[in-house]
Design a protein around this motif. Structure first.
Motif: not given
Length: 303
Positions: A101-108
């Protein structure tokens, strides 16, 4: 101002806080420390009609009786294996989720996932037990999937081979959101300049995770792992009590459920108290060991 007057002044300032503590302290004394008087049953041939004072004192006979029960070692083994599996997977899976999840860039999307994963933590085992019974029943979705691929239905909740996996899996599912949030908080505490330097050196995301993120989380990982040691004999009484049945006693009966049945159904109050005291003594040692390790390995202390 001398030390006595200084202390008196602070006591007056903090007196409302001390008064607020009084109800909690009284409740703790009544409900946490008061029942400890029942420990005496472990050394008596206790009869409710006679009470603590008149029941016959038999010393360590209850412990000898309990340790020679044919089911005791199986119950102890079940407790250890279920608790250890819950601790290991309860740390490993949230850690992997936090790293991904830390690699996800889309905050939504990130917030939606966090909320979805964290939601089961707020549900009681009473609710979740009903959900699990529906999912794994003979006519539930799991057996529906098996039937769709041409396999025979499985009685998951009555199978020694499957029930322990359901216990561990459902416990991890319920609690993984909480640990995931802790790990994400630990990741946010890592210095961003380390990642910037790694990018300059040509490190990819996997190398950054291996050489920056995981080492940066080492302290919180060590802390949570060592503190979990104190709960090795707590395999989840409420969860197992709501889910298990006599057909899976061989793989799911733990110390707490064994004491529950022996004390309330079989009315063997002395032996049940002896098992409870045995568990409490071992747990006390493990808790002390876990806090000692946490202090030495990650400088964590309560006081």
């Amino acid at each position: 101002m001398n030390r006595k007057n200084y202390g008196l002044k602070h006591f007056k300032l903090e007196s409302p806080l001390h008064l607020m503590l009084i109800p909690g302290v009284i409740a703790t004394l009544i409900y946490a420390y008061g029942p400890m008087a029942g420990i005496v049953m472990a050394f008596q041939k206790f009869r409710p009609t006679l009470g603590f004072l008149k029941s016959k004192w038999i010393g360590l006979d209850n412990f000898e009786y309990v340790f020679h029960l044919p089911d005791f070692m199986q119950v102890l083994w079940n407790t250890l294996i279920i608790a250890v599996l819950k601790i290991v997977f309860g740390l490993l899976i949230p850690l992997v989720l936090a790293l991904l999840l830390n690699e996800v860039r889309k905050m939504a999307f990130k917030r939606i996932v966090q909320t979805s994963v964290f939601l089961p933590f707020f549900l009681s085992w009473t609710v979740l037990a009903g959900v699990l019974f529906e999912i794994f029943s003979l006519k539930g979705p799991m057996n529906g999937i098996l039937a769709a691929v041409g396999l025979e239905p499985i009685m998951f909740m009555g199978s020694d081979g499957w029930f322990r996996a359901i216990l561990v899996g459902s416990d991890v599912w319920k609690g993984m959101g909480y640990n995931m949030i802790i790990f994400l908080a630990a990741i946010t505490g890592i210095n961003p300049s380390l990642y910037e330097a790694a990018v300059v050196d040509g490190a990819g995301r996997w190398k950054q995770m291996a050489h920056i993120t995981l080492p940066g989380m080492a302290q919180i990982l060590i802390l949570i792992s060592t503190l979990s040691l104190g709960g090795v004999l707590n395999a989840g009484f409420e969860q197992i009590l709501l889910l298990y049945n006599p057909t899976v006693y061989g793989s799911a009966d733990i110390i707490d459920t064994f004491v529950y049945r022996m004390g309330l159904f079989d009315q063997q109050y002395g032996p049940a108290a002896a098992i409870g005291l045995f568990k409490s003594a071992i747990s006390l040692v493990l808790v002390g060991l876990s806090y000692t390790l946490a202090y030495r390995l990650s400088n964590y202390r309560i006081f």
